[in-house]
Write a protein that holds these residues in place. Structure first.
Motif, PDB file in Angstrom:
ATOM      1  N   PRO A  89       0.829  -1.215   0.000  1.00 47.38           N
ATOM      2  CA  PRO A  89       0.000   0.000   0.000  1.00 47.38           C
ATOM      3  C   PRO A  89       0.865   1.267   0.000  1.00 47.38           C
ATOM      4  O   PRO A  89       2.035   1.215   0.387  1.00 47.38           O
ATOM      5  CB  PRO A  89      -0.791  -0.133   1.301  1.00 47.38           C
ATOM      6  N   PRO A  90       0.280   2.393  -0.404  1.00 47.36           N
ATOM      7  CA  PRO A  90       1.050   3.643  -0.447  1.00 47.36           C
ATOM      8  C   PRO A  90       1.620   4.006   0.915  1.00 47.36           C
ATOM      9  O   PRO A  90       0.927   3.938   1.932  1.00 47.36           O
ATOM     10  CB  PRO A  90       0.013   4.673  -0.906  1.00 47.36           C
ATOM     11  N   ALA A  91       2.894   4.380   0.936  1.00 49.74           N
ATOM     12  CA  ALA A  91       3.571   4.708   2.191  1.00 49.74           C
ATOM     13  C   ALA A  91       3.185   6.108   2.668  1.00 49.74           C
ATOM     14  O   ALA A  91       2.901   7.001   1.863  1.00 49.74           O
ATOM     15  CB  ALA A  91       5.080   4.626   2.003  1.00 49.74           C
ATOM     16  N   HIS A  92       3.185   6.301   3.966  1.00 50.89           N
ATOM     17  CA  HIS A  92       2.895   7.614   4.539  1.00 50.89           C
ATOM     18  C   HIS A  92       4.099   8.538   4.377  1.00 50.89           C
ATOM     19  O   HIS A  92       5.251   8.110   4.452  1.00 50.89           O
ATOM     20  CB  HIS A  92       2.532   7.481   6.023  1.00 50.89           C
ATOM     21  N   ILE A  93       3.802   9.805   4.155  1.00 53.36           N
ATOM     22  CA  ILE A  93       4.843  10.812   3.946  1.00 53.36           C
ATOM     23  C   ILE A  93       5.222  11.449   5.272  1.00 53.36           C
ATOM     24  O   ILE A  93       4.359  11.803   6.075  1.00 53.36           O
ATOM     25  CB  ILE A  93       4.360  11.907   2.974  1.00 53.36           C
ATOM     26  N   THR A  94       6.526  11.609   5.485  1.00 51.40           N
ATOM     27  CA  THR A  94       7.028  12.349   6.638  1.00 51.40           C
ATOM     28  C   THR A  94       8.080  13.334   6.140  1.00 51.40           C
ATOM     29  O   THR A  94       8.407  13.356   4.950  1.00 51.40           O
ATOM     30  CB  THR A  94       7.651  11.416   7.696  1.00 51.40           C
ATOM     31  N   SER A  95       8.599  14.152   7.043  1.00 48.78           N
ATOM     32  CA  SER A  95       9.655  15.080   6.661  1.00 48.78           C
ATOM     33  C   SER A  95      10.876  14.860   7.544  1.00 48.78           C
ATOM     34  O   SER A  95      10.764  14.445   8.700  1.00 48.78           O
ATOM     35  CB  SER A  95       9.173  16.533   6.770  1.00 48.78           C
ATOM     36  N   ILE A  96      12.037  15.134   6.976  1.00 50.50           N
ATOM     37  CA  ILE A  96      13.298  15.078   7.709  1.00 50.50           C
ATOM     38  C   ILE A  96      13.913  16.467   7.618  1.00 50.50           C
ATOM     39  O   ILE A  96      14.207  16.949   6.516  1.00 50.50           O
ATOM     40  CB  ILE A  96      14.245  14.022   7.118  1.00 50.50           C
ATOM     41  N   ARG A  97      14.118  17.122   8.742  1.00 48.07           N
ATOM     42  CA  ARG A  97      14.557  18.510   8.763  1.00 48.07           C
ATOM     43  C   ARG A  97      16.067  18.616   8.952  1.00 48.07           C
ATOM     44  O   ARG A  97      16.686  17.808   9.637  1.00 48.07           O
ATOM     45  CB  ARG A  97      13.843  19.271   9.893  1.00 48.07           C
ATOM     46  N   HIS A  98      16.611  19.649   8.336  1.00 49.43           N
ATOM     47  CA  HIS A  98      18.020  19.993   8.549  1.00 49.43           C
ATOM     48  C   HIS A  98      18.189  21.477   8.259  1.00 49.43           C
ATOM     49  O   HIS A  98      17.989  21.924   7.128  1.00 49.43           O
ATOM     50  CB  HIS A  98      18.935  19.176   7.636  1.00 49.43           C
ATOM     51  N   GLY A  99      18.511  22.233   9.294  1.00 49.96           N
ATOM     52  CA  GLY A  99      18.661  23.669   9.109  1.00 49.96           C
ATOM     53  C   GLY A  99      17.366  24.316   8.659  1.00 49.96           C
ATOM     54  O   GLY A  99      16.312  24.123   9.269  1.00 49.96           O
ATOM     55  N   LYS A 100      17.438  25.050   7.542  1.00 53.31           N
ATOM     56  CA  LYS A 100      16.274  25.772   7.033  1.00 53.31           C
ATOM     57  C   LYS A 100      15.423  24.957   6.073  1.00 53.31           C
ATOM     58  O   LYS A 100      14.420  25.464   5.566  1.00 53.31           O
ATOM     59  CB  LYS A 100      16.740  27.044   6.317  1.00 53.31           C
ATOM     60  N   ILE A 101      15.819  23.713   5.819  1.00 52.82           N
ATOM     61  CA  ILE A 101      15.129  22.922   4.791  1.00 52.82           C
ATOM     62  C   ILE A 101      14.700  21.572   5.348  1.00 52.82           C
ATOM     63  O   ILE A 101      15.098  21.176   6.452  1.00 52.82           O
ATOM     64  CB  ILE A 101      16.027  22.712   3.551  1.00 52.82           C
ATOM     65  N   ALA A 102      13.879  20.886   4.576  1.00 55.17           N
ATOM     66  CA  ALA A 102      13.435  19.541   4.947  1.00 55.17           C
ATOM     67  C   ALA A 102      13.206  18.736   3.679  1.00 55.17           C
ATOM     68  O   ALA A 102      12.923  19.294   2.610  1.00 55.17           O
ATOM     69  CB  ALA A 102      12.147  19.605   5.769  1.00 55.17           C
ATOM     70  N   ALA A 103      13.332  17.430   3.814  1.00 54.53           N
ATOM     71  CA  ALA A 103      13.046  16.523   2.704  1.00 54.53           C
ATOM     72  C   ALA A 103      11.727  15.814   2.963  1.00 54.53           C
ATOM     73  O   ALA A 103      11.469  15.370   4.092  1.00 54.53           O
ATOM     74  CB  ALA A 103      14.165  15.498   2.541  1.00 54.53           C
ATOM     75  N   LEU A 104      10.889  15.726   1.946  1.00 52.96           N
ATOM     76  CA  LEU A 104       9.684  14.904   2.014  1.00 52.96           C
ATOM     77  C   LEU A 104      10.083  13.483   1.656  1.00 52.96           C
ATOM     78  O   LEU A 104      10.666  13.242   0.582  1.00 52.96           O
ATOM     79  CB  LEU A 104       8.627  15.412   1.039  1.00 52.96           C
ATOM     80  N   VAL A 105       9.781  12.532   2.532  1.00 55.37           N
ATOM     81  CA  VAL A 105      10.270  11.160   2.353  1.00 55.37           C
ATOM     82  C   VAL A 105       9.193  10.155   2.732  1.00 55.37           C
ATOM     83  O   VAL A 105       8.180  10.496   3.354  1.00 55.37           O
ATOM     84  CB  VAL A 105      11.532  10.896   3.207  1.00 55.37           C
ATOM     85  N   SER A 106       9.439   8.912   2.370  1.00 56.57           N
ATOM     86  CA  SER A 106       8.660   7.788   2.873  1.00 56.57           C
ATOM     87  C   SER A 106       9.560   6.574   2.918  1.00 56.57           C
ATOM     88  O   SER A 106      10.618   6.534   2.273  1.00 56.57           O
ATOM     89  CB  SER A 106       7.424   7.512   2.003  1.00 56.57           C
TER      90      SER A 106
END
Length: 252
Positions: free
Chosen positions: A28-45
């Motif tokens: 099934p489709p994975a849930h999206i989370t974010s990983i933060r670093h400094g002023k930015i973040a990555a959208l990941v699963s």
């Protein structure tokens, strides 16, 4: 049990709040989370390292997540299929090395969205114009209708060449006209390669969100001039795929 790898969709400002119902690739489709670093973040699963990616459903999920995100906040889309070994690797290999570049690009994209303008010639109309404008094409068309199929082969080849060259010339002219039409209301423009032999226009534009109505009107105005000749469509808002140079890292 295989340890999960981490799939990266895009880069966003660090203060983004991820919709708890947002999903991405996987079955099934994975849930999206974010990983933060400094002023930015990555959208990941999370994604299984052994699961192949690339189904139409996966591609659609990747694109839809980025487009939905772009409607709310600036986003730097990462090409489909970017996977790293772990969440820690997202920071170490992806966010940290390019933090300043990503942050600057997000600032540039604040309050802006990409749209794609597509126009396709009405086939019957454009062929009629070519025959009316080119005496050689009209003559070849007439001769083909009276010759046996084998004898008309060279005529067909030559007629095809004339039609292709004429469509390319019309495409260049219509693309230039559209460029002039939308340039005053957009931030940047770029011409995309044709996606179909009858494409009249295929352009991406970056526009301030406050001028989206102006873009709509500009495209509608030229669409009225081209009525019955070109079918125009405007797609967006979407992630700014055509206006970034992203740093991407692949992992196992």
């Amino acid at each position: 049990m295989d340890q999960s790898a981490t799939y990266i969709y895009g880069v966003v400002p660090q203060d983004i709040e991820v919709d708890s119902e947002a999903t991405g690739v996987g079955d099934p489709p994975a849930h999206i989370t974010s990983i933060r670093h400094g002023k930015i973040a990555a959208l990941v699963s999370d994604v299984s390292p052994g699961r192949p990616l690339g189904t139409p459903k996966d591609l659609y999920a990747h694109e839809q997540l980025l487009n939905a995100t772009a409607a709310e906040v600036p986003v730097l889309p990462i090409r489909f299929g970017a996977v790293v070994a772990s969440r820690e690797a997202v920071v170490e290999e992806f966010l940290a090395p390019y933090h300043d570049e990503f942050a600057a690009a997000l600032t540039e994209l604040e309050g802006r969205s990409q749209y794609v303008i597509k126009g396709r010639f009405v086939e019957e109309t454009v062929l009629g114009e070519i025959l009316a404008e080119n005496p050689e094409a009209a003559r070849l068309r007439e001769e083909i209708s009276t010759l046996p199929e084998d004898a008309a082969r060279d005529h067909r080849i030559r007629l095809g060449e004339i039609i292709n060259q004429s469509i390319e010339a019309k495409r260049d002219a219509d693309t230039a006209a559209m460029w002039d039409q939308v340039e005053p209301v957009t931030v940047m423009q770029t011409v995309r390669p044709p996606s179909h032999e009858l494409d009249a226009v295929h352009m991406a534009v970056l526009v301030d969100n406050t001028r989206q109505d102006d873009l709509d009107r500009a495209v509608e105005d030229i669409g009225r001039k081209w009525a019955d000749q070109v079918t125009l469509s405007l797609f967006g808002p979407m992630a700014p795929y055509d206006f970034i140079v992203s740093q991407e890292q692949d992992g196992e």
